[in-house]
Write a protein that holds these residues in place. Structure first.
Motif: not given
Ligand SMILES: [Zn+2]
Length: 410
Positions: A212-224
């Motif tokens: 239900q409650n999830v945060l997805c972080l994209v750690l690449g060139a930036g921080v999404g």
């Protein structure tokens, strides 16, 4: 026929469409199923399921897939999506790299992913590059355009969900992105913000499935960052939610490419990490990175830094550790704001494994309220570097399976 009859038929038709779509979505997200399985999970009778499967098989979307397990008696026949019924072209456009994939209905890549070493930051006409590479990929795979459901495209930046206009890239054109991409693709086009595409992949068939409650972080060139709240992707009022990389955290006074000073990305992004490595090595730091790049600082990449760390290089480990600490401070804020059940780390930097997750965890132990931290799982994506590509595939296929009321026969 009076209008009441017409209404009854249209209700019946829309129920049929909804059920057909539900079956196809179940196959897409969960793989092969037997009729008794489907009957249980969808709460429908065996004859109803059988009738709909026959219809979908006749249209070419469903095929038999051998036999399943049985706890006694005859083994049930398994059914699944016909992988080659339709295909999706998926384009992940980054600031420095573009990845293009051709994927079937089973999420299988039917050719190696095309990589273009240019991106939104380059001066080239990337729309033409994407057009050429996609056409070539489709042609080489021997698939005709009418077999392609659509193109799913992801890119970073601020994309207004009400108008479809990007405020970060292709701004001079002033057109909604889907119209811009429609000019290079002869099939339907769907556009999504890149980190939201990744979250969609996690939600459809990754670690966030059923959560239900999830945060997805994209750690690449930036921080999404993208947020799944109450089981749905949360986009904010205009679609701009999740600009986590640009929250002010650092007192270093460094200018971020967004125009502001001291953003999280100025201390915790891949671009900053590479810059720190270049600066450190130029100032005489001893590191395996030097050998791995043949002493050419231009060749320093996230991949090289991660490789050096995996070889036990103390300098690379320290660089990753510093990045992890900065990220940890930012993530502590997210924990306090959202109380998520899970945080998924994705993007190229997540491939550093413990070298990045350990410092994040240590910083969280220091800065997050223990009660909230205890309830949150910190995990690394299992979808690998193709998560974003898979997200836009899910976007196209889900759209077809939920809105495609009339399935064309194959
Ligand atoms: Zn910024």
């Amino acid at each position: 026929m009076d209008s009441e009859d017409e209404k009854t038929i249209s209700v019946r038709d829309s129920k049929k469409t909804a059920l057909r779509n539900k079956l196809l979505t179940t196959f897409y997200q969960e793989g092969t199923k037997s009729i008794p399985d489907l009957s249980d999970s969808l709460q429908l009778s065996i004859p109803t399921i059988t009738r709909f499967l026959e219809e979908l098989a006749h249209a070419g979307y469903i095929i038999e897939e051998g036999e399943g397990f049985s706890s006694g008696g005859r083994r049930p026949v398994l059914y699944g999506l016909n992988p080659n019924a339709k295909f999706v072209i998926s384009v992940d456009i980054g600031r420095f790299i573009i990845r293009i994939a051709l994927v079937n209905l089973r999420n299988q890549f039917i050719a190696p992913v095309r990589i273009i070493n240019e991106g939104l930051s380059s001066q080239s006409d990337i729309l033409q590059l994407i057009k050429q590479e996609s056409e070539d990929l489709i042609k080489q795979s021997g698939i005709s355009n009418d077999k392609i459901l659509g193109a799913g495209i992801s890119l970073p930046g601020l994309i207004d969900i009400k108008t479809g206009i990007s405020y970060s890239y292709f701004t001079a054109v002033g057109k909604p992105l889907h119209e811009l991409f429609k000019e290079i693709f002869p099939f339907p086009v769907f556009v999504e913000h890149d980190t939201k595409a990744m979250a969609l992949a996690e939600l459809s068939f990754g670690l966030a499935k059923g959560k239900q409650n999830v945060l997805c972080l994209v750690l690449g060139a930036g921080v999404g960052l993208s947020m799944i709240m109450a089981g749905k992707l949360y986009k904010g009022n205009s679609g701009f939610a999740g600009e986590f990389g640009h929250i002010p955290v650092a007192d270093n006074g460094q200018l971020c490419y967004c125009g502001k000073v001291g953003c999280l990305e100025t201390v915790a992004s891949g671009v900053t990490l590479i810059q720190n490595a270049r600066n450190g090595i130029a100032s005489g730091a001893s590191s395996k990175i030097t050998d791995l790049t043949n002493n050419n600082p231009e060749k320093i990449s996230l991949d090289i830094i991660i490789k050096a760390a995996a070889l036990g290089d103390q300098y690379a480990i320290a660089l990753l550790s510093r990045t992890g600490e900065s990220l940890g401070k930012g993530i502590a804020t997210l924990l306090h704001l959202f109380n998520p059940e899970m945080i998924i780390l994705g993007g190229e930097l997540s491939k550093a494994g413990n070298h990045i997750t350990d410092p994040i965890k240590q910083t969280l132990n220091q800065h997050a309220i223990a009660r909230i931290l205890r309830d949150t799982e910190l995990v690394t994506t299992e979808l690998g570097e193709n998560a974003t590509l898979m997200g836009t595939v899910a976007l196209v296929i889900n759209n077809f399976f939920t809105k495609g009321a009339d399935f064309p026969k194959l």
